[in-house]
Design an enzyme around this catalytic site. Structure first.
Site, short mmCIF file in Angstrom:
data_model
loop_
_atom_site.label_atom_id
_atom_site.label_comp_id
_atom_site.label_asym_id
_atom_site.label_seq_id
_atom_site.Cartn_x
_atom_site.Cartn_y
_atom_site.Cartn_z
N GLU A 23 -4.20 -40.58 13.77
CA GLU A 23 -2.78 -40.23 13.85
C GLU A 23 -2.24 -40.63 15.23
OE1 GLU A 23 -0.03 -36.56 12.30
OE2 GLU A 23 -1.45 -36.13 13.90
N GLU A 74 -2.66 -26.62 11.72
CA GLU A 74 -2.88 -27.44 12.91
C GLU A 74 -2.13 -26.89 14.11
OE1 GLU A 74 -2.48 -32.11 14.28
OE2 GLU A 74 -1.01 -31.27 12.89
#
Length: 259
Positions: free
Chosen positions: A240, A143
């Site tokens: 998130e 990520e």
């Protein structure tokens, strides 16, 4: 409509962690993710998943010493054995939780370490980790994280991530495309989504600038979710974000933007 997974590290903080599985299910989620499971026995987490009929979408490899500011070890020279031990530990948890995606955090590169050295260590560690993960039915994801929230993080852009994936193989490693980080670092969210969709294995969302739920900031969520569907994204979308207030009250965004 995208398949949303509640991030239990950030959402439902009104109750203790182990009770958040039930809270997520009661709020209509069928999948969950979280940062790190390692302070709880894997069997206990499996029990919570089974009890609520939830799927574990994703969690992270051990990050090193989080309390001291470490944010992963994959690009750090001299930490290779610790990294390998962390991969084995994460795969053990993944087997118990029936989790098919593991996020491998790159880490904060020390000032005295050259980019060339960090890149070499990162590539070698990821290649080794993929060799362990593939036979276990697990795919690693990497990520890019924005420079504002995590200064010094090794991986910042989608192009960087895609180049690394191309070098190791998209059958072994995928891209974790976090809309929040993309907007902060690069913008042009849906064009980047289109470009990198072939290697995207997991997506996450939060609004900008405060990382709260969709609808609290600058992103055009109706269009973003529409493009996810048009591009036939089939994976989970992890929520998130930090709720601006009560978690459940803030979930009205799903009706406003995603349906």
């Amino acid at each position: 409509m995208p398949r949303f997974a509640a991030n239990l590290s950030m959402m439902f903080n009104e109750v203790p962690f182990l009770d958040r599985f039930a809270s997520a299910r009661a709020a209509g989620f069928e999948g969950v993710e979280f940062l790190f499971p390692y302070e709880f026995p894997a069997d206990e987490l499996r029990k919570r998943l089974n009890g609520e009929g939830l799927t574990q979408a994703l969690f992270n490899l051990p990050p090193g010493d989080w309390a001291k500011g470490e944010r992963g070890m994959a690009s750090l020279p001299g930490r290779q054995q610790e990294f390998r031990d962390s991969v084995k530990k994460a795969l053990d948890y993944a087997a118990t939780l029936n989790c098919r995606l593991l996020h491998c955090m790159a880490g904060l590169v020390p000032a005295e370490v050259s980019l060339t050295t960090a890149t070499s260590v990162y590539a070698a560690n990821l290649a080794w980790a993929a060799e362990q993960a593939v036979p276990a039915g697990v795919k690693l994801v990497i990520e890019p994280i924005n420079h504002r929230d995590m200064p010094g993080y090794f991986l910042n852009t989608q192009a960087q991530g895609a180049d690394i994936i191309a070098a190791i193989g998209s059958d072994r490693i995928g891209l974790q495309f976090d809309v929040y980080h993309v907007q902060v670092t690069e913008g042009d969210i849906t064009k980047r989504m289109e470009r990198y969709m072939p290697v995207i294995a997991h997506m996450q969302i939060a609004d900008v600038p405060a990382r709260n739920e969709p609808g609290t900031g600058e992103i055009g969520w109706s269009y973003v979710f529409h493009r996810m569907d048009e591009l036939n994204y089939q994976g989970w979308v992890g929520c998130e974000y930090r709720p601006a207030g009560d978690t459940v009250a803030g979930l009205s965004w799903r009706e406003r933007f995603a349906r």
